[in-house]
Scaffold this active site. Structure first.
Site, short mmCIF file in Angstrom:
data_model
loop_
_atom_site.label_atom_id
_atom_site.label_comp_id
_atom_site.label_asym_id
_atom_site.label_seq_id
_atom_site.Cartn_x
_atom_site.Cartn_y
_atom_site.Cartn_z
N ASP A 255 54.92 12.91 -1.95
CA ASP A 255 55.37 14.38 -2.52
C ASP A 255 53.60 15.89 -2.79
O ASP A 255 52.67 14.59 -2.28
CB ASP A 255 55.80 13.85 -4.45
CG ASP A 255 55.81 15.16 -4.65
OD1 ASP A 255 56.12 15.89 -4.05
OD2 ASP A 255 56.58 15.25 -6.09
C1 BGC Z 1 58.59 18.84 -6.15
C2 BGC Z 1 59.18 18.18 -4.49
C3 BGC Z 1 59.04 18.99 -4.24
C4 BGC Z 1 57.97 19.01 -2.89
C5 BGC Z 1 58.18 20.62 -2.13
C6 BGC Z 1 57.02 18.74 -5.33
O1 BGC Z 1 55.94 20.01 -6.45
O2 BGC Z 1 57.72 17.35 -7.01
O3 BGC Z 1 60.24 17.50 -5.71
O4 BGC Z 1 60.47 18.35 -2.60
O5 BGC Z 1 56.82 19.72 -4.31
O6 BGC Z 1 58.78 21.90 -3.02
#
Ligand code: BGC
Length: 721
Positions: A261
């Site tokens: 993530d």
């Molecule tokens: C989230 C993800 C997301 C990523 C990119 C993170 O803060 O947990 O779900 O895909 O950001 O935006």
């Protein structure tokens, strides 16, 4: 035409179709050949260059070898707009997209075929926007209703989640776009999400938190997976050897790539050795990322082997040969009428009728000359807001607009705002608190509108600032003085319909008691208002069923009853074990406000006796359960027939009942149909912690069929030998 010419045409057609079939995709053998060939030509530096972000949503390719950058994008509400290196909007005019209903809305349809169409449409949009990876679907279990991401995720039930995840993944990937299933795993709260370590039993892990991921990998063949922010048993998910190497890549034979993530990587050597393939995030300069210069140094120092690096690069190339480098990827489609129809179908099947005791719905449009449309949520849009992924929607029909489109020409619709959600996720706590004060002036205007109209529809609930990634809600209470508004409007006009918009449970206790008509809607996508208007006016008969339990009070929920949320000293012990959601409420005999699987219709369904095709089964067998279902009302409608299984005598702890099959069926008014539900005996297994394997316990099982988890209409007994 003579025979030779005919033969010739036929032969040519065969050759052509074989050629086009061949052109569509490479075989796995061809792909591994190509991967080997590329790897052999790459320097170590080029390989490392592919293993970390080089932009907000990209990681590098190797231009001299024809390997493109890898492009991903959020998900799951639709294909997010393009951004600059600092996350600001890129300011393009070509990146607006379809807004898809939120995850719990999709789950409320209980319709995997719709989830598949949802996936196909999203995949087409991602393709058209030249994205190789869609950061969707997201489907962690709803453990606490407060989780800020409840609206993004599906449900509290592993079986329902698995059915939807598999269908969505297959849909997205049919367009040569990788689905990135997220967030693996046990990511159930936003409070302390970067610090919390979850401690849970192996049984709970295997039976509750992992099945949908397992199914998305093994049946859905997902090509990409995102590791979650949290730790499990002390190790960050981006460097969790057991979860990534042993289970995901070992037991489930996951062939794709694991990405972290954003900002969820914490270490170079452990992450590299324990299963992470790409570090994503926006910490710049990118060469300082764990998987950039430090990884190069670690390889040179012999702490990470080059074959480990090769494995990661191979996985990335493997994903590319299914997406950007696939033989013949489709061009994709953006904002088409077909996509609008898909989101309309999902939205309209997601809406849940909670109460209709005065039969106010469907609205008798010839009876009312005027209707007061009240509440901020009647004019709110939900495609953006809060922290995290939204979509720059090409359009979003609000509830008010939808009603105007459908009944505005015959009924005088008077809008009154009623409350104003002056609330942002990043406001200071005191200002957030202040937003909950009822606004006497707006309430008075609403009361006046309601008094001078034949009926009122009040729109309340949450919004995308109030339910958001990075924060959990503090309570289940309705925000923004909404309860006071509903009370005042209902007192002014008893013909009041309450429409709650939200993605997670709220406390509807007082409304359930005092109001006769309650409808649940969601962050319901581009066609939100049109779907809602069609449900209210009866063009669509509601068929949504709640994908989670609404507790009467927060402390009735297991994580809160056992005081294990949000944990202490960065530790959350999931003491409830396998008793999550309705499994807890039913086993502990706690009355919910609305049970899992609950939702009314404008018609009634009569369930006849349930039959299993045999009395005795063995592991590996399939039970074919059938029943006759009659629509006894005046409206054609869809019913979700739910099959739960219970094992009363067992040597291990068992939940009172567990969902093991369901089917959504359409039944014309007055007609009877036969419903067939298939159940695998192997799905009755529990996870044996001592022997580390799934065990189907012999003995008697009860099959319970019903319209919700608390509305069981029939049962049959089977024996497993
Ligand atoms: C989230 C993800 C997301 C990523 C990119 C993170 O803060 O947990 O779900 O895909 O950001 O935006």
């Amino acid at each position: 035409m003579n025979l030779t010419v005919k033969k010739l045409i036929l032969a040519t057609a065969v050759v052509f179709s074989a050629a086009s079939l061949f052109a569509q995709s490479f075989t796995e053998a061809q792909i591994s050949g190509k991967i080997k060939e590329k790897l052999a030509q790459m320097t170590l530096e080029e390989k490392i260059g592919m293993l970390h972000a080089n932009g907000i949503f990209t990681s590098a390719g190797v231009a001299r070898l024809g390997i493109p950058d890898l492009n991903s994008d959020d998900g799951p509400l639709g294909v997010r707009e393009d951004v600059k290196p600092n996350w600001a909007s890129a300011g393009l005019t070509t990146d607006s997209a379809t807004f898809f209903p939120n995850g719990s809305a999709l789950a409320a349809t209980w319709n995997p075929a719709l989830a598949n169409r949802f996936g196909i449409a999203m995949g087409e949009e991602a393709r058209a926007r030249k994205k190789d990876i869609m950061l969707a679907p997201a489907f962690n279990i709803t453990r606490t209703p407060l989780n800020g991401r409840t609206y993004e995720y599906y449900s509290e039930d592993p079986f329902l989640n698995a059915q939807l995840a598999v269908a969505t993944v297959k849909g997205i990937q049919s367009q040569n776009v990788a689905a990135c299933i997220k967030h693996y795993a046990v990511n159930n709260q936003e409070v302390d999400r970067n610090g919390v370590s979850v401690d849970l039993s192996e049984r709970a892990l295997r039976e509750i938190y992992l099945p949908a991921f397992k199914a998305a990998v093994e049946e859905g063949n997902a090509w990409v997976l995102m590791s979650a922010y949290n730790k499990v048993r002390g190790e960050y998910m981006s460097e969790n050897n057991y979860m990534l190497n042993t289970i995901l890549k070992g037991e489930w034979k996951f062939k794709g790539l694991v990405m972290s993530d954003w900002g969820g990587t914490h270490n170079t050597i452990n992450a590299a050795n324990y299963g992470l393939d790409i570090e994503m995030g926006s910490r710049q300069p990118y060469n300082t990322n764990y998987f950039a210069d430090p990884l190069l140094a670690a390889v040179k120092a012999g702490k990470v082997t080059e074959s480990t690096i090769d494995d990661k690069v191979s996985r990335i190339l493997w994903v590319m040969y299914h997406t950007s480098l696939s033989a013949n990827p489709p061009a994709g489609k953006l904002n088409t009428p077909e996509h609008s129809k898909t989101v309309y179908d999902v939205a309209s099947e997601a809406i849940v009728l909670l109460k209709n005791s005065a039969n106010m719905l469907p609205l008798n449009t010839s009876k009312y000359k005027s209707i007061a449309i009240i509440g901020d949520n009647a004019t709110q849009t939900f495609h953006l807001g809060g922290f995290g992924a939204g979509v720059k929607a090409k359009y979003e029909v609000t509830a008010l607009q939808g009603l105007k489109n459908h009944i505005g020409n015959k009924i005088d619709l008077k809008f009154a705002q009623g409350y104003k959600a002056d609330y942002k996720n990043n406001y200071p706590a005191a200002r957030k608190e202040a937003a909950n004060k009822p606004n006497a002036g707006l309430i008075q205007q609403a009361v006046d509108a309601a008094k001078s109209s034949d009926a009122a529809i009040v729109f309340i609930g949450g919004n995308r600032e109030y339910e958001t990634e990075s924060a959990d809600r503090k309570t289940l209470e309705l925000p923004f003085g909404e309860q006071e508004l509903v009370d005042a409007v209902t007192a002014a006009n008893p013909n009041t319909i309450v429409v709650v918009v939200g993605g997670a449970p709220y406390d509807l206790g007082k409304i359930k008691q005092n109001n006769n008509t309650i409808v649940w809607s969601w962050y319901n996508g581009s066609e939100n208002g049109n779907a809602l208007a069609d449900v209210l006016t009866g063009k669509i008969n509601p068929s949504g069923k709640m994908p989670f339990t609404f507790p009467v009070k927060l402390d009735d929920s297991p994580a809160h009853a056992l005081k294990t949320y949000p944990g202490e000293n960065h530790k959350a012990e999931y003491k409830e074990g396998i008793l999550v959601g309705y499994r807890w409420f039913d086993t502990k005999k706690i009355e919910p406000m609305y049970p899992f699987g609950y939702g009314l219709s404008y018609t009634n369904f009569k369930y006849a006796a349930l039959h299993a095709n045999k009395a005795i089964y063995k592991p590996g067998d399939k039970v074919i359960a059938t029943l006759k279902l009659k629509n006894t009302g005046k409206f054609t409608g869809k019913e979700v027939v739910q099959l739960y299984v219970t094992k009363q005598v067992s040597k291990v702890e068992r939940a009172d009942k567990e969902l093991k099959a369901f089917k959504k069926v359409a039944v014309p008014a007055g007609k009877e149909i036969t419903v067939t539900l298939n159940l695998n005996i192997n799905d009755l297994a529990y996870y044996d912690e001592a022997d580390k394997k799934w065990v189907v316990e012999p003995g008697k099982y009860k099959l319970l069929v019903g319209s919700s988890s608390r509305d069981i209409r029939g049962e049959a007994e089977i024996t497993v030998k």
